[in-house]
Design an enzyme around this catalytic site. Structure first.
Site, mmCIF file in Angstrom:
data_model
loop_
_atom_site.group_PDB
_atom_site.id
_atom_site.type_symbol
_atom_site.label_atom_id
_atom_site.label_comp_id
_atom_site.label_asym_id
_atom_site.label_seq_id
_atom_site.Cartn_x
_atom_site.Cartn_y
_atom_site.Cartn_z
ATOM 1 N N GLN A 109 0.840 -1.206 0.000
ATOM 2 C CA GLN A 109 0.000 0.000 0.000
ATOM 3 C C GLN A 109 0.868 1.245 0.000
ATOM 4 O OE1 GLN A 109 -2.530 -0.537 3.557
ATOM 5 N NE2 GLN A 109 -4.264 -0.467 2.178
ATOM 6 N N ARG A 112 2.640 2.753 -3.140
ATOM 7 C CA ARG A 112 1.837 3.462 -4.130
ATOM 8 C C ARG A 112 2.114 4.959 -4.110
ATOM 9 N NH1 ARG A 112 -2.362 1.078 -6.531
ATOM 10 N NH2 ARG A 112 -3.593 2.991 -6.561
ATOM 11 N N ARG A 196 11.614 -17.027 -1.693
ATOM 12 C CA ARG A 196 10.833 -15.968 -1.053
ATOM 13 C C ARG A 196 9.390 -15.918 -1.548
ATOM 14 N NH1 ARG A 196 13.164 -10.431 -3.978
ATOM 15 N NH2 ARG A 196 13.148 -11.268 -6.103
ATOM 16 N N ARG A 223 -3.222 8.563 4.716
ATOM 17 C CA ARG A 223 -2.984 7.372 5.523
ATOM 18 C C ARG A 223 -3.218 7.577 7.016
ATOM 19 N NH1 ARG A 223 -3.639 3.632 1.706
ATOM 20 N NH2 ARG A 223 -2.207 3.921 -0.042
#
Length: 301
Positions: A109, A112, A196, A223
């Site tokens: 997130q 971005r 991974r 956020r």
């Protein structure tokens, strides 16, 4: 634990060896330098470096050298003017570099926001630690019935217990297989860059993240908002506490105009003016869609 003994020793050494400087420093930020602020169960943020302060914002706006003859009150007024009128360049004169430890799904997130410089811990070269984000029971929630990207009511009882067991068990099992695949005892061992892919999105990663204040404010506006996902919001809240000490005048203006303010469309302003004149305005007579009207009502109460 959010921070290792080696990292704490590094922090203690760095803070014990202060260096004189001729550059401007922000006393509030000096108190944060290198210190780790815990976030979630294994995460943290810590300030590695910074540049500028409130005075640097004003200096850039005035295109002059030094503090000049302006008073602190004038500086605060100028910063509020800049924020109020969306003048971004002066805020870009301040920068911050953070060391952040966060779950991979939060990092996806975060990334971005492309207006920053990022260098992430490499799972191609190194082995990731066995650390996973496991939510507190009260943070396990059902899908919202009104918001496709949000949460609804918290899970309870057997369902909550089952979900927690799945999260813990799946994370442990995936890491066990990861460790087994890369092990070179008695086998070639799979390359780390391939192994991974088997790790879950709640494993922790780390990065250095450097951003200017203008773009940091944009990140925090989105956020640190109550509608943001909890797991990234707590990181934004921790950063807000640091920024408030670093550039108090700029952060105060940001809180007032960005976090506490609201943007109104031309139609919404027209409705406010009509209401102030005593006219009864409805969604049908407003010229706004139902969604716009609902948001408008939320703003004006």
């Amino acid at each position: 634990m959010p921070i290792t003994a080696e990292q704490q020793a590094e922090i203690d050494e760095l803070r014990a060896n202060a260096k004189p400087t001729l550059r401007a420093v922000a006393e509030g930020m000096e108190n944060h330098l290198y210190k780790a602020h815990d976030v979630l169960d294994h995460g943290f943020i810590r300030v590695i470096d910074y540049m500028g302060d409130d005075a640097a914002i004003c200096q850039a706006a005035r295109v002059s050298y030094g503090k000049g003859t302006k008073s602190v009150q004038n500086d605060e007024g100028l910063i509020r003017y800049l924020m109020r009128h969306w003048h971004s360049t002066p805020f870009e004169m301040c920068e911050i570099k953070l060391h952040v430890k966060l779950p991979v799904f939060v990092a996806r997130q975060w990334i971005r926001h492309r207006t920053a410089n990022v260098n992430e811990y490499s799972a191609r070269y190194s082995i990731l630690d066995r650390e996973f984000y496991i939510p507190e029971p009260d943070k396990l929630a059902a899908q919202s019935v009104i918001n496709n990207q949000g949460r609804g009511e918290a899970l309870t009882g057997e369902e909550a217990a089952r979900v927690l067991e799945y999260l813990k068990g799946d994370a442990a099992r995936c890491y066990d297989h990861y460790a087994e695949m890369i092990d070179q005892e008695g086998q070639q061992g799979l390359a780390r860059e391939l192994a991974r892919m088997n790790l879950p999105a709640n494993i922790y990663t780390q990065w250095y993240w450097k951003v200017d204040l203008h773009n940091l404010f944009h990140f925090l506006r989105l956020r640190a908002d109550a509608h943001a996902q909890y797991e990234i919001r707590v990181y934004a809240d921790a950063i807000c506490n640091v920024v408030a000490d670093w550039v108090p005048a700029a952060y105060s203006a940001f809180e007032d105009y960005r976090m506490g303010g609201a943007n109104l469309s031309g139609k919404a302003i027209d409705c406010v003016r009509r209401m102030l004149k005593g006219e009864k305005v409805t969604q049908e007579t407003s010229g706004m869609s139902k969604g716009e009207w609902r948001e408008f009502e939320g703003i004006i109460g």
